[in-house]
Design a protein around this motif. Structure first.
Motif, PDB file in Angstrom:
ATOM      1  N   ASN A 144       2.856   7.231  11.103  1.00  0.00           N
ATOM      2  CA  ASN A 144       1.718   7.537  11.734  1.00  0.00           C
ATOM      3  C   ASN A 144       0.804   8.510  11.062  1.00  0.00           C
ATOM      4  OD1 ASN A 144      -0.712   7.454  14.363  1.00  0.00           O
ATOM      5  ND2 ASN A 144       0.022   9.578  13.597  1.00  0.00           N
ATOM      6  N   ASN A 145       1.140   8.182   9.800  1.00  0.00           N
ATOM      7  CA  ASN A 145       0.352  10.016   8.937  1.00  0.00           C
ATOM      8  C   ASN A 145       0.041   8.980   8.030  1.00  0.00           C
ATOM      9  OD1 ASN A 145       0.677  11.781  10.913  1.00  0.00           O
ATOM     10  ND2 ASN A 145       1.890  13.232   9.305  1.00  0.00           N
ATOM     11  N   ILE A 146       0.965   7.863   7.820  1.00  0.00           N
ATOM     12  CA  ILE A 146       1.171   7.008   6.120  1.00  0.00           C
ATOM     13  C   ILE A 146      -0.657   6.155   6.849  1.00  0.00           C
ATOM     14  CG2 ILE A 146       1.550   4.875   5.402  1.00  0.00           C
ATOM     15  CD1 ILE A 146       4.785   5.949   5.226  1.00  0.00           C
ATOM     16  N   THR A 147       0.032   5.842   7.879  1.00  0.00           N
ATOM     17  CA  THR A 147      -1.480   4.781   8.732  1.00  0.00           C
ATOM     18  C   THR A 147      -2.894   5.362   8.696  1.00  0.00           C
ATOM     19  OG1 THR A 147      -1.104   5.472  10.663  1.00  0.00           O
ATOM     20  CG2 THR A 147      -0.141   3.664   9.917  1.00  0.00           C
ATOM     21  N   LEU A 148      -3.208   7.180   8.829  1.00  0.00           N
ATOM     22  CA  LEU A 148      -4.068   8.509   9.208  1.00  0.00           C
ATOM     23  C   LEU A 148      -4.338   8.109   7.860  1.00  0.00           C
ATOM     24  CD1 LEU A 148      -2.681  10.386  11.601  1.00  0.00           C
ATOM     25  CD2 LEU A 148      -4.386   8.125  12.428  1.00  0.00           C
ATOM     26  N   ALA A 149      -3.482   8.531   6.884  1.00  0.00           N
ATOM     27  CA  ALA A 149      -3.867   8.718   5.577  1.00  0.00           C
ATOM     28  C   ALA A 149      -4.579   7.541   5.017  1.00  0.00           C
ATOM     29  CB  ALA A 149      -2.900   9.334   4.037  1.00  0.00           C
ATOM     30  N   LEU A 150      -3.988   5.861   5.387  1.00  0.00           N
ATOM     31  CA  LEU A 150      -5.112   5.348   4.732  1.00  0.00           C
ATOM     32  C   LEU A 150      -6.413   5.151   5.168  1.00  0.00           C
ATOM     33  CD1 LEU A 150      -1.808   3.192   4.431  1.00  0.00           C
ATOM     34  CD2 LEU A 150      -3.549   3.425   2.739  1.00  0.00           C
ATOM     35  N   GLU A 151      -6.538   5.917   6.713  1.00  0.00           N
ATOM     36  CA  GLU A 151      -7.785   5.076   6.846  1.00  0.00           C
ATOM     37  C   GLU A 151      -9.055   6.244   6.873  1.00  0.00           C
ATOM     38  OE1 GLU A 151      -6.944   5.529  11.396  1.00  0.00           O
ATOM     39  OE2 GLU A 151      -5.123   3.006  11.143  1.00  0.00           O
ATOM     40  N   THR A 152      -8.129   7.631   6.104  1.00  0.00           N
ATOM     41  CA  THR A 152      -9.542   8.538   6.072  1.00  0.00           C
ATOM     42  C   THR A 152     -10.195   8.400   4.711  1.00  0.00           C
ATOM     43  OG1 THR A 152      -7.539  10.148   6.748  1.00  0.00           O
ATOM     44  CG2 THR A 152      -9.409  11.053   5.248  1.00  0.00           C
ATOM     45  N   GLU A 199      -2.732   4.090  -3.796  1.00  0.00           N
ATOM     46  CA  GLU A 199      -3.724   4.536  -4.003  1.00  0.00           C
ATOM     47  C   GLU A 199      -3.790   6.567  -4.115  1.00  0.00           C
ATOM     48  OE1 GLU A 199      -6.494   3.156  -0.641  1.00  0.00           O
ATOM     49  OE2 GLU A 199      -6.337   1.308  -1.778  1.00  0.00           O
ATOM     50  N   GLN A 200      -4.186   6.494  -5.117  1.00  0.00           N
ATOM     51  CA  GLN A 200      -4.926   8.525  -5.233  1.00  0.00           C
ATOM     52  C   GLN A 200      -5.114   8.751  -3.956  1.00  0.00           C
ATOM     53  OE1 GLN A 200      -3.412  10.147  -8.407  1.00  0.00           O
ATOM     54  NE2 GLN A 200      -3.806  11.345  -6.370  1.00  0.00           N
ATOM     55  N   LYS A 201      -6.376   8.227  -3.377  1.00  0.00           N
ATOM     56  CA  LYS A 201      -6.851   8.775  -2.060  1.00  0.00           C
ATOM     57  C   LYS A 201      -5.766   9.125  -1.072  1.00  0.00           C
ATOM     58  CE  LYS A 201     -11.550   8.774   0.495  1.00  0.00           C
ATOM     59  NZ  LYS A 201     -12.007   7.198   1.039  1.00  0.00           N
ATOM     60  N   ALA A 202      -5.236   8.513  -0.862  1.00  0.00           N
ATOM     61  CA  ALA A 202      -4.658   7.849   0.582  1.00  0.00           C
ATOM     62  C   ALA A 202      -3.675   8.904   0.508  1.00  0.00           C
ATOM     63  CB  ALA A 202      -3.870   6.794   0.817  1.00  0.00           C
ATOM     64  N   PHE A 203      -2.661   8.443  -0.735  1.00  0.00           N
ATOM     65  CA  PHE A 203      -1.746  10.099  -1.406  1.00  0.00           C
ATOM     66  C   PHE A 203      -2.361  11.790  -0.977  1.00  0.00           C
ATOM     67  CE2 PHE A 203       0.323  13.043  -4.573  1.00  0.00           C
ATOM     68  CZ  PHE A 203       1.613  12.484  -3.710  1.00  0.00           C
ATOM     69  N   LYS A 239       0.850  -1.564  -0.243  1.00  0.00           N
ATOM     70  CA  LYS A 239      -0.339  -0.230   0.147  1.00  0.00           C
ATOM     71  C   LYS A 239       0.935   1.323   0.213  1.00  0.00           C
ATOM     72  CE  LYS A 239      -3.848  -2.035   2.647  1.00  0.00           C
ATOM     73  NZ  LYS A 239      -4.056  -2.219   4.362  1.00  0.00           N
ATOM     74  N   ALA A 240       1.731   1.280   1.099  1.00  0.00           N
ATOM     75  CA  ALA A 240       2.806   2.143   0.799  1.00  0.00           C
ATOM     76  C   ALA A 240       4.190   1.933   0.908  1.00  0.00           C
ATOM     77  CB  ALA A 240       2.265   3.259   1.666  1.00  0.00           C
ATOM     78  N   PHE A 241       5.705   2.698   1.028  1.00  0.00           N
ATOM     79  CA  PHE A 241       6.400   2.867   1.420  1.00  0.00           C
ATOM     80  C   PHE A 241       7.272   4.257   1.611  1.00  0.00           C
ATOM     81  CE2 PHE A 241       6.606   3.697  -3.560  1.00  0.00           C
ATOM     82  CZ  PHE A 241       7.096   4.977  -3.225  1.00  0.00           C
ATOM     83  N   ILE A 242       8.433   4.078   2.532  1.00  0.00           N
ATOM     84  CA  ILE A 242       9.146   4.754   3.069  1.00  0.00           C
ATOM     85  C   ILE A 242      10.862   4.517   2.155  1.00  0.00           C
ATOM     86  CG2 ILE A 242       9.772   6.615   4.753  1.00  0.00           C
ATOM     87  CD1 ILE A 242       7.601   5.933   6.279  1.00  0.00           C
ATOM     88  N   LEU A 243      11.304   5.386   2.524  1.00  0.00           N
ATOM     89  CA  LEU A 243      12.715   5.899   1.694  1.00  0.00           C
ATOM     90  C   LEU A 243      12.935   6.387   2.189  1.00  0.00           C
ATOM     91  CD1 LEU A 243      12.237   3.834  -2.293  1.00  0.00           C
ATOM     92  CD2 LEU A 243      12.808   2.916  -0.487  1.00  0.00           C
ATOM     93  N   GLU A 244      14.242   6.099   3.080  1.00  0.00           N
ATOM     94  CA  GLU A 244      15.224   7.023   3.090  1.00  0.00           C
ATOM     95  C   GLU A 244      16.665   7.413   3.093  1.00  0.00           C
ATOM     96  OE1 GLU A 244      18.280   8.126   7.178  1.00  0.00           O
ATOM     97  OE2 GLU A 244      17.716   6.180   5.674  1.00  0.00           O
ATOM     98  N   ASN A 245      17.089   8.107   3.015  1.00  0.00           N
ATOM     99  CA  ASN A 245      18.375   9.239   2.585  1.00  0.00           C
ATOM    100  C   ASN A 245      19.404  10.159   2.940  1.00  0.00           C
ATOM    101  OD1 ASN A 245      21.104   8.684   0.570  1.00  0.00           O
ATOM    102  ND2 ASN A 245      20.056   6.999  -0.067  1.00  0.00           N
ATOM    103  N   VAL A 246      20.100  10.143   2.923  1.00  0.00           N
ATOM    104  CA  VAL A 246      21.409  11.465   3.014  1.00  0.00           C
ATOM    105  C   VAL A 246      20.190  12.661   2.020  1.00  0.00           C
ATOM    106  CG1 VAL A 246      23.259  10.547   3.792  1.00  0.00           C
ATOM    107  CG2 VAL A 246      22.939  11.285   1.485  1.00  0.00           C
ATOM    108  N   LYS A 247      20.036  13.989   2.946  1.00  0.00           N
ATOM    109  CA  LYS A 247      19.276  15.212   1.993  1.00  0.00           C
ATOM    110  C   LYS A 247      20.074  15.696   1.152  1.00  0.00           C
ATOM    111  CE  LYS A 247      21.784  19.289   3.819  1.00  0.00           C
ATOM    112  NZ  LYS A 247      22.211  20.629   4.701  1.00  0.00           N
TER     113      LYS A 247
END
Length: 338
Positions: free
Chosen positions: A330-338, A193-197, A133-141
């Motif tokens: 947490n914000n990702i989970t909230l976006a998917l619940e809305t 999902e566009q809505k969650a985004f 459903k979603a992902f987070i990728l982290e790296n140096v700025k």
């Protein structure tokens, strides 16, 4: 309920259905794992190549996630893993190798001679096969500006071709994670999902309440002190303030004037003098590995295994700020619940 409370797993929670499932790629010592577990997530697959980091990961997560380890779903080299063999999951988290893109490194990016830059494409293969459903990728700025912006364009293009809606932001731990460390990292977030985004937003700035002193240990082993050691002569005239963190820059002392810890780096484990320095009641010393864990927002009960300090410094320098990442998840989970 704080980080420490949520890190404890109760027997009654063992059979409880998780709020979401996730995989932890380039897992390091489990910063993503910890942040997601705090929100009721369950890790179903993890991958980490470094043997010492694996020891730290197992020391902390084996007890409350036996299935992950005994099912063989804690892999070493992600290159050797077939995407179809990974269990289904909701979220993918990956702090993929940053050395090819960092200012401190050689900035080789996808052309990194050790192949670390190409590990991004292993993430792409897994996303293509499993479609979470979603992902987070982290790296140096610096990823944002690497190769005049071409690197981030390639990343966006590959992710969008898979159907993901993608956004990113550079966030500082001291402004968004209530953690007294000047640590800026880019976080790339994607949704199917566009809505969650549309519902998603990165965390807003919060007040920094934690201080340098709140991250320091009260009793510190003598081995961390420079008293009566050759370098002490070069440090003593410049390191004069308590509750201030300094750095030794080979020829001079640099004072951090922002009342936080400077960015912890992987090379703290190299050369001995790269670890930030403080002055306390007993003298001048470097931060301990446990204090580095505190400056990354790890809970008090996080276990440091019996491995060398150099490896522990490297691990925490490579890690993520746990409270900041928890806010993003947490914000990702909230976006998917809305």
């Amino acid at each position: 309920m704080g980080l420490l409370d949520r890190f404890e797993t109760k027997e009654s929670d063992v059979n409880k259905k998780p709020n979401f499932t996730f995989i932890d790629l380039f897992a390091g010592i489990g910063g993503f794992h910890l942040a997601a577990s705090n929100l009721g997530g369950q890790c179903v697959f993890a991958s980490e190549f470094d043997d010492n980091a694996r020891k730290t990961y197992e020391a902390n997560f084996l007890k409350h996630n036996k299935d992950l380890f005994y099912s063989g779903n804690f892999a070493g080299n992600i290159i050797e893993v077939k995407a179809k063999d990974i269990p289904d999951f909701d979220f993918l988290f990956a702090g993929f190798p940053c050395q090819p893109f960092s200012i401190a490194g050689h900035r080789q990016g996808f052309d990194d001679k050790n192949g670390r830059g190409n590990l991004f494409f292993d993430i792409v293969k897994i996303l293509k096969e499993k479609k979470p459903k979603a992902f987070i990728l982290e790296n140096v700025k610096n990823l944002k500006t690497h190769d005049k912006g071409n690197t981030i364009k390639v990343i966006y293009n590959k992710l969008q071709k898979l159907g993901y809606k993608v956004t990113d932001n550079v966030l500082n731990a001291m402004k968004y994670g209530n953690t007294p460390q000047n640590r800026e990292r880019i976080f790339i977030v994607g949704f199917l999902e566009q809505k969650a985004f549309n519902n998603f937003s990165f965390p807003k700035k919060i007040e920094l309440k934690k201080t340098i002193s709140s991250c320091l240990e009260k009793a510190v082993d003598e081995k961390y002190y420079y008293n009566n050691k050759p370098l002490h002569k070069k440090l003593k005239d410049d390191i004069t303030k308590k509750n201030t963190i300094y750095q030794w820059r080979r020829k001079y002392v640099r004072e951090n004037k922002s009342a936080v810890c400077p960015t912890l780096t992987a090379n703290m484990g190299m050369g001995g003098h790269n670890v930030p320095i403080i002055l306390d009641n007993k003298g001048i010393r470097k931060l301990t590995p446990k204090e580095c864990a505190n400056f990354q927002g790890y809970p008090e009960n996080y276990i440091l295994p019996n491995i060398t300090d150099s490896n522990l410094y490297k691990q925490f320098g490579n890690s993520i700020c746990v409270p900041l990442v928890e806010r993003i998840i947490n914000n990702i989970t909230l976006a998917l619940e809305t």
